[in-house]
Design a protein around this motif. Structure first.
Motif, mmCIF file in Angstrom:
data_model
loop_
_atom_site.group_PDB
_atom_site.id
_atom_site.type_symbol
_atom_site.label_atom_id
_atom_site.label_comp_id
_atom_site.label_asym_id
_atom_site.label_seq_id
_atom_site.Cartn_x
_atom_site.Cartn_y
_atom_site.Cartn_z
ATOM 1 N N HIS A 156 -1.237 3.353 -7.553
ATOM 2 C CA HIS A 156 -2.505 3.272 -6.814
ATOM 3 C C HIS A 156 -3.411 4.458 -7.125
ATOM 4 O O HIS A 156 -4.641 4.295 -7.175
ATOM 5 C CB HIS A 156 -2.218 3.178 -5.319
ATOM 6 N N MET A 212 -7.215 4.076 -8.597
ATOM 7 C CA MET A 212 -8.366 4.724 -7.972
ATOM 8 C C MET A 212 -9.060 5.665 -8.944
ATOM 9 O O MET A 212 -10.295 5.747 -8.966
ATOM 10 C CB MET A 212 -7.913 5.507 -6.738
ATOM 11 N N GLU A 257 0.299 3.992 1.601
ATOM 12 C CA GLU A 257 0.390 4.504 2.965
ATOM 13 C C GLU A 257 1.552 3.867 3.715
ATOM 14 O O GLU A 257 2.293 4.546 4.440
ATOM 15 C CB GLU A 257 -0.923 4.264 3.708
ATOM 16 N N LYS A 267 -7.314 11.491 -0.052
ATOM 17 C CA LYS A 267 -6.440 11.170 1.073
ATOM 18 C C LYS A 267 -5.044 10.769 0.573
ATOM 19 O O LYS A 267 -4.033 11.166 1.156
ATOM 20 C CB LYS A 267 -7.050 10.020 1.870
ATOM 21 N N LEU A 268 -4.983 9.987 -0.498
ATOM 22 C CA LEU A 268 -3.700 9.559 -1.029
ATOM 23 C C LEU A 268 -2.900 10.742 -1.562
ATOM 24 O O LEU A 268 -1.684 10.853 -1.326
ATOM 25 C CB LEU A 268 -3.924 8.522 -2.134
ATOM 26 N N PRO A 322 -17.017 7.572 -1.550
ATOM 27 C CA PRO A 322 -15.886 6.862 -0.929
ATOM 28 C C PRO A 322 -14.640 6.804 -1.822
ATOM 29 O O PRO A 322 -13.513 6.923 -1.322
ATOM 30 C CB PRO A 322 -16.446 5.460 -0.674
ATOM 31 N N ILE A 323 -14.853 6.635 -3.123
ATOM 32 C CA ILE A 323 -13.707 6.610 -4.037
ATOM 33 C C ILE A 323 -13.005 7.965 -4.027
ATOM 34 O O ILE A 323 -11.768 8.040 -3.977
ATOM 35 C CB ILE A 323 -14.176 6.255 -5.461
ATOM 36 N N SER A 348 -11.378 14.720 -7.587
ATOM 37 C CA SER A 348 -11.918 14.120 -6.359
ATOM 38 C C SER A 348 -12.307 15.187 -5.355
ATOM 39 O O SER A 348 -13.359 15.082 -4.698
ATOM 40 C CB SER A 348 -10.885 13.164 -5.753
ATOM 41 N N SER A 368 0.838 -1.201 0.000
ATOM 42 C CA SER A 368 0.000 0.000 0.000
ATOM 43 C C SER A 368 0.870 1.246 0.000
ATOM 44 O O SER A 368 1.962 1.270 0.590
ATOM 45 C CB SER A 368 -0.910 0.008 1.227
ATOM 46 N N ARG A 410 -12.967 10.173 -1.628
ATOM 47 C CA ARG A 410 -12.291 10.377 -0.339
ATOM 48 C C ARG A 410 -10.952 9.645 -0.289
ATOM 49 O O ARG A 410 -9.936 10.211 0.130
ATOM 50 C CB ARG A 410 -13.199 9.889 0.799
ATOM 51 N N ARG A 411 -10.934 8.393 -0.755
ATOM 52 C CA ARG A 411 -9.682 7.638 -0.742
ATOM 53 C C ARG A 411 -8.638 8.277 -1.655
ATOM 54 O O ARG A 411 -7.459 8.365 -1.312
ATOM 55 C CB ARG A 411 -9.930 6.192 -1.160
#
Length: 789
Positions: free
Chosen positions: A595, A599, A560, A629-630, A622-623, A659, A558, A625-626
């Protein structure tokens, strides 16, 4: 000087001494008598032209010095000649492919790459030679790049009348040979499929450079101005080394650059360091000549031999342009405070100015290749790397970026790279791998640009053989013999390396596979078909799942996890064998980009469903938000990615802005309906994330290519937050009832859809929505006074 070079020069001069050419008053070469009488195009080859040889009539091929003014006589003994025996009486000169300057200056300005100058013909050759001190030019070379937009005045020019009349027939025959790839429906397909019965359309062999039309002195001089930039090559080598300390080459392999620089500096280092105008002019002339020669390869050719053939005394404009593009890319990606800029601050204001100067010089090299009608692997590599630099400086949404992308796709198809590239008798292993890398890089970039701008892609998988290069790094592609065989044993059946290395080829392969799904999504989002929309979207989603499950285990780490351990070693099996510091930067960047791209593909598919099927946005939030965040996680490591600043801006614009815009729109919906879904859209968290993202957009300065897009997105998102956190005073109940009685439309969640065709239009829409009307009276959002629905 190289003995082989001296022998080659002597041979050229000996041949030129034997061949004398004569021009008519209009500047055109004389045609032989059979071609002239038959009104056919003659190639002017002596002693017998090609057409007379094909017609098996070499004895009739006679070049008469004055066919219309003198009584025709029989040809002299010993074969046909061009013109009388005395050059002094007829104005003939020794044959050479490049002209010499005439006395009259040419008062005509050039307009750069958008209007490439024509190849001029018919003037005399100056006789310049490398390391020759005799020259008619005494003035110093003007400032490079700034003086390139118009020809340098002085002795290296010719009269305007010679330009207007300089259209010899040999120039047209030169262009006729530049056909490129021909498919099974082409005009020649029937003939090539039946070579035994039909052979009249056999491809002509490439012409020798001595038979090509000459290049004008002004263009040679402009090339010399570009070469004056290379006087600082030792300084530029620091930029190139800085790049390769961190990563592989974009398209061209890292060892190839080393060969190019070493050979060029070994052969011409002293010449470039001195910067003498006459020497630079002669070197420019040599490079023009080399560029017009075809690149010859064979199945046993090594990568080192291939690289060496394009440098040293074989130096070409493609190589010069690629070097300048790479230097500009390094300058764009480094931070303003990097110490590598310390020794150039006295001459250049900042890194953006330095990078722009490299881009302009690179554009001129591209223009020279265009004039030489070059079409080879080096030229396409040059086009690609120049496009990357152009996007960094002018932005992904600039028209020139879109235009160059189309030209690049055209060149790939004309070379036939879309039809697969395998090792054969004419194609060595490294070159087949390079061509595959070129194709998938261009294909993927085409899909990125198409999805960002909401335009149809140029290359479609339906017409291409989707072959990927093996997952090897640059050093491995340069190997030969037993060493290469041992390396190939580390590649699995699917082409992935089994050592856990993250190479540039690794990332390109993943992105290429993702972009095939992108093409399907673009067809759903932009195409007119509405049939089986949901069925097709479900098929794309299942294909995504299968694709992601097929990736090697070392790629499933990942982002993160990678970024959280950026201060130490990765602790995973993903490594590339470089210095630890640079290796961590590169691997982390690869993982983040992979990644983020995955996304964003999900994001685009869901947006297409929302737009075309009018589904709700519960799956899209949700997509988004992810993805946001990345992007914020990568921006928080800006110091860690100090050598990849351009990639951070790319992440902001390509993945972050769409996003963040979706989340901002959903915040407005919540504010209007007063229905807060904290499990799907936590209000406080989203506001904080958008605020941090606005700060990241504000950090993009005016010198960046995507500054305009970032500034537009920053203003739009800031306006949304202002409306959410500081809403206007509520309208009195009586006024609301009055508006309701007048037929004001209430808020409809499904009517607040943003444009989903492309990200650029979405930003413009977000920046012009009348949010006051939405929050005050529940009216439909409008753009420029017109309802969206």
């Amino acid at each position: 000087m190289d003995p082989n070079g001296v022998e080659q020069q002597d041979a050229v001069e000996a041949t030129a001494h034997d061949l004398q050419v004569s021009y008519r008053r209009n500047g055109k070469l004389f045609s032989c008598e059979p071609c002239r009488k038959g009104k056919l195009r003659c190639d002017h080859v002596t002693p017998t032209c090609g057409r007379c040889i094909k017609r098996n009539k070499p004895g009739l091929c006679v070049y008469h010095p004055a066919p219309l003014t003198k009584t025709r006589t029989s040809p002299p003994p010993g074969g046909a000649t061009r013109g009388p025996a005395s050059p002094a009486s007829s104005g003939t000169y020794r044959f050479s492919p490049y002209p010499a300057p005439a006395s009259a200056p040419l008062d005509r300005r050039r307009n750069g790459l958008m209007s490439p100058p024509e190849i001029a013909q018919g003037a005399e050759y100056s006789g310049y030679r490398l390391n020759d001190t005799t020259t008619g030019q005494s003035s110093l070379v003007q400032s490079p790049v700034l003086s390139m937009q118009q020809p340098a005045l002085g002795s290296h020019q010719r009269s305007a009348s010679s330009v207007l009349s300089a259209t010899p027939e040999s120039a047209m025959s030169f262009r006729d040979n530049k056909t490129g790839f021909l498919g099974p429906t082409a005009y020649s397909a029937v003939y090539t499929e039946n070579p035994g019965s039909l052979s009249i359309l056999e491809p002509e062999e490439a012409e020798d450079v001595s038979n090509l039309p000459p290049i004008s002195p002004e263009k040679i001089q402009m090339g010399a101005d570009v070469l004056a930039l290379l006087q600082d090559m030792p300084r530029y080598q620091r930029f190139v080394q800085r790049w390769f300390d961190s990563c592989d080459g974009i398209v061209v392999m890292q060892p190839v650059f080393r060969v190019w620089i070493d050979e060029m500096w070994r052969e011409f280092g002293s010449l470039l360091s001195e910067g003498r105008p006459d020497q630079l002019y002669a070197l420019s002339e040599l490079i023009w000549r080399n560029t017009r020669r075809p690149m010859k390869t064979h199945g046993q050719m090594t990568a080192h031999e291939w690289a060496k053939a394009a440098s040293g005394r074989g130096l070409r404009w493609e190589v010069v342009g690629i070097l300048l593009s790479l230097i500009g890319l390094v300058a764009v990606n480094l931070s303003n405070w990097d110490t590598i800029f310390d020794d150039i601050r006295e001459d250049i204001v900042d890194r953006a100015t330095f990078a722009e100067r490299m881009r302009k010089a690179s554009d001129h090299c591209l223009c020279y290749c265009y004039e030489a009608e070059t079409l080879n692997d080096l030229y396409i590599c040059f086009m690609y790397e120049d496009l990357v630099l152009l996007e960094c400086l002018k932005g992904d949404a600039h028209y020139s970026s879109w235009q160059r992308t189309g030209e690049l796709c055209d060149a790939v198809v004309a070379m036939g790279l879309h039809q697969g590239n395998q090792t054969d008798a004419d194609t060595p292993f490294f070159l087949a791998q390079l061509r595959k890398k070129i194709f998938i890089s261009v294909y993927a970039r085409d899909k990125v640009v198409a999805s960002f701008l909401g335009r149809p892609p140029r290359l479609s998988y339906r017409y291409c053989k989707m072959d990927m290069p093996l997952d090897l790094n640059d050093e491995q592609l340069f190997e030969t013999g037993a060493e290469l065989e041992a390396t190939l044993k580390t590649i699995d059946a699917d082409g992935w390396n089994t050592c856990g290395n993250l190479n540039r080829n690794t990332w390109i392969r993943v992105w290429f596979l993702e972009c095939q799904l992108r093409e399907e999504i673009l067809e759903l989002a932009l195409g007119p078909q509405q049939e089986d929309f949901e069925l097709r979207s479900n098929g794309i989603r299942r294909a995504q799942e299968r694709l992601h499950a097929s990736f090697p285990d070392f790629m499933k780490i990942s982002p993160e996890e990678v970024l959280k351990v950026s201060e130490g070693t990765m602790g995973m099996e993903a490594h590339s064998g470089r210095r630890e510091k640079s290796m961590r930067q590169l691997n982390a960047l690869f993982i983040v980009c992979i990644h983020a791209g995955i996304m964003h593909t999900d994001f685009l598919l869901q947006r297409a469903l929302v737009s075309r099927m009018k589904t709700d946005t519960k799956q899209l939030i949700p997509i988004s938000r992810r993805l946001l965040k990345l992007i914020l996680l990568a921006q928080a490591k800006r110091d860690f990615f100090r050598d990849f600043q351009g990639d951070l801006v790319y992440l902001l614009t390509t993945h972050g802005l769409p996003s963040a815009g979706v989340l901002a729109v959903e915040l407005l919906k919540q504010e209007q309906t007063r229905q807060y879904a904290q499990d799907i859209l936590p209000r406080s968290e989203i506001i904080q994330d958008i605020s941090v993202f606005i700060s990241a957009l504000a950090a993009v300065g005016p010198g960046e290519g995507n500054y305009g897009i970032c500034n537009q997105g920053r203003r739009a998102l800031k306006r949304v937050l202002d409306m959410v956190l500081s809403p206007p005073a509520p309208i009195p109940a009586a006024q609301q009832q009055q508006q309701a009685g007048e037929g004001a439309k209430g808020f409809d969640e499904m009517s607040f859809f943003m444009p989903t065709g492309n990200d650029a239009d979405f930003l413009q829409w977000l920046d012009t929505v009348e949010f006051d009307a939405v929050l005050n009276n529940g009216a439909m959002p409008t753009v420029g006074g017109a309802d969206l629905v």
